[in-house]
Scaffold this active site. Structure first.
Site, PDB file in Angstrom:
ATOM      1  N   CYS A 145      -1.118   2.709   2.868  1.00 15.36           N
ATOM      2  CA  CYS A 145      -1.096   1.102   4.548  1.00 15.36           C
ATOM      3  C   CYS A 145      -0.720   1.260   5.297  1.00 15.36           C
ATOM      4  CB  CYS A 145      -1.094   0.349   3.135  1.00 15.36           C
ATOM      5  SG  CYS A 145       1.040  -0.242   2.726  1.00 15.36           S
ATOM      6  N   HIS A 294       2.312  -5.161   1.568  1.00 12.79           N
ATOM      7  CA  HIS A 294       2.059  -3.951   2.129  1.00 12.79           C
ATOM      8  C   HIS A 294       1.576  -4.459   3.857  1.00 12.79           C
ATOM      9  CE1 HIS A 294      -2.694  -2.472   2.378  1.00 12.79           C
ATOM     10  NE2 HIS A 294      -3.225  -3.592   2.661  1.00 12.79           N
ATOM     11  N   ASN A 310      -7.102  -4.299   7.957  1.00 12.54           N
ATOM     12  CA  ASN A 310      -6.353  -3.933   6.769  1.00 12.54           C
ATOM     13  C   ASN A 310      -7.121  -2.453   6.660  1.00 12.54           C
ATOM     14  OD1 ASN A 310      -5.583  -4.004   4.071  1.00 12.54           O
ATOM     15  ND2 ASN A 310      -6.642  -5.678   3.018  1.00 12.54           N
TER      16      ASN A 310
END
Ligand SMILES: *[C@@H]1O[C@H](CO)[C@@H](O)[C@H](O)[C@H]1NC(C)=O
Ligand SMILES: *[C@@H]1O[C@H](CO)[C@@H](O)[C@H](O)[C@H]1NC(C)=O
Length: 371
Positions: A145, A294, A310
């Site tokens: 991520c 994240h 995202n």
């Protein structure tokens, strides 16, 4: 950042099978597990685990129906490829590292100062500007991520500063960014931070995704950082540095967003698993809701929400995005090494904003084409 991953069951979900996915308003108690498996292109679980997965799916379906029946809820819960995963499968995606929660540091007593933002509009969205925000990506099974968020931010800053709309290589970062102090994980698919990525790009630049393609999708390899001059993918962009904004303050974050471009932000994403649409307010001030794990990208805001990109495919959430409710409430993250904390750092840190979104935010400066 150790990353929370969302794994699409198969490429089938991306082509064709998706057409049949029910949206939250099409769900009913009669939606069967067999139909769910077909809609999401998942193969039937082995007979030994079939019943357990079916009942997990039914629990989540019931939770979604109950949540969505509440007219005062600002967001909708759906079913997705993770709806029949066990809690430990969902948790395992973040990696297992846990620091020992122990004494609180003096940091916790200091309340962050909140002032009104200055000189910015009531709402703003970089997606509405032509040629700034690139398409949403898929990190796959790799805890990358941090590399996808950094790359997306660099792409937008390159576009804003040079007018060149180009994609950059997350694999270059996954394979090459060193993480000697184990900040946010152990490096590569095992987690890192946007700050380390920007520092690497200052020293070495970043290649295009065509010369340095993504090979870490299955999650079983960090790829190879080809360092010899002959084999090394040529850098196409670089930066002169980066800025880490003041922790837990909303005004400097929104001002930097408008004045400079999209920003890498850290969040507690575990409670997002079932998010489908709306303004998300489902992170509490303790536990999962403050376990920052994240890295994603802030691209805009309005009066009630922050608009977040995202890297779980464009099929997740609102075309790959989630809107987080704007708040400056704070909680305590007792496992900071899941996020951006480094080995030997404090055990508890204060994290503010929905899902800790204000706690750690950074953007590159001097993004340009490398020649
Ligand atoms: C990626 O590199 C990190 C740091 O060396 C290591 O801990 C991790 O196991 C590697 N992951 C894979 C899938 O090889
Ligand atoms: C970054 O790119 C510029 C050219 O745009 C170049 O002059 C500079 O040396 C590069 N820096 C690094 C560290 O590669």
């Amino acid at each position: 950042m150790r990353c929370l991953l969302a794994l699409l069951a198969a490429a089938a979900a991306l082509i064709g099978a998706d057409a049949a996915r029910p949206t939250w308003d099409q769900l009913s108690a009669s939606y069967s597990y067999e139909q769910f498996l077909a809609d999401f292109g998942k193969s039937s679980p082995a007979s030994g685990e079939y019943e357990a997965r079916r009942s997990l799916f039914q629990e989540r379906l019931a939770a979604a129906l109950q949540h969505n029946a509440n007219p005062s809820s600002t967001w909708k819960r759906g079913v997705n490829h993770m709806s029949d995963w066990t809690e430990s499968e969902r948790k395992a995606l973040r990696g297992g590292l846990r620091s020992q929660a122990a004494m609180r540091t003096s940091m916790l007593r200091r309340q962050p100062r909140q002032r009104p933002a200055e000189g910015i509009p009531a709402s703003f969205d970089w997606r509405s500007k032509r040629g700034v925000v690139t398409p949403v990506k898929d990190q796959g099974h790799c805890g990358s991520c941090w590399a996808f968020a950094s790359t997306a931010v660099l792409e937008s800053h390159l576009a804003i500063q040079t007018g060149v709309y180009a994609e950059l290589s997350p694999q270059n970062l996954v394979s090459c960014v060193p993480n000697p102090n184990n900040c946010g994980g152990y490096g590569g698919c095992a987690g890192s931070t946007a700050e380390l990525a920007f520092a690497y790009v200052k020293e070495h630049g970043i290649a295009s995704p065509y010369s340095f393609p993504y090979v870490s999708w299955p999650g079983d390899s960090n790829g190879t950082c080809a360092v010899t001059p002959a084999s090394r993918a040529k850098p196409v962009a670089n930066v002169s540095g980066h800025v880490t904004l003041p922790a837990n303050e909303e005004a400097p974050l929104l001002e930097a967003l408008v004045n400079h471009g999209p920003i890498a932000v850290s969040v507690a994403a575990m409670p997002w698993s079932d998010y489908e649409s709306g303004v998300f307010d489902g992170c509490g001030l303790e536990g999962e809701g403050t376990d920052v794990d994240h890295v994603v990208v802030l691209v805009g805001y309005d009066e009630e929400s922050l608009i977040i990109r995202n890297s779980w495919t464009p099929l997740w959430g609102e075309s790959g995005y989630i809107r987080l409710k704007r708040t400056t409430s704070c909680g305590i993250d007792r496992t900071p090494q899941d996020g951006n904390g480094c080995a030997g750092g404090p055990n508890d840190i204060k994290v503010c904003g929905m899902c800790g979104v204000l706690s750690d935010t950074a953007y590159p400066v001097g993004t340009k084409l490398a020649r």
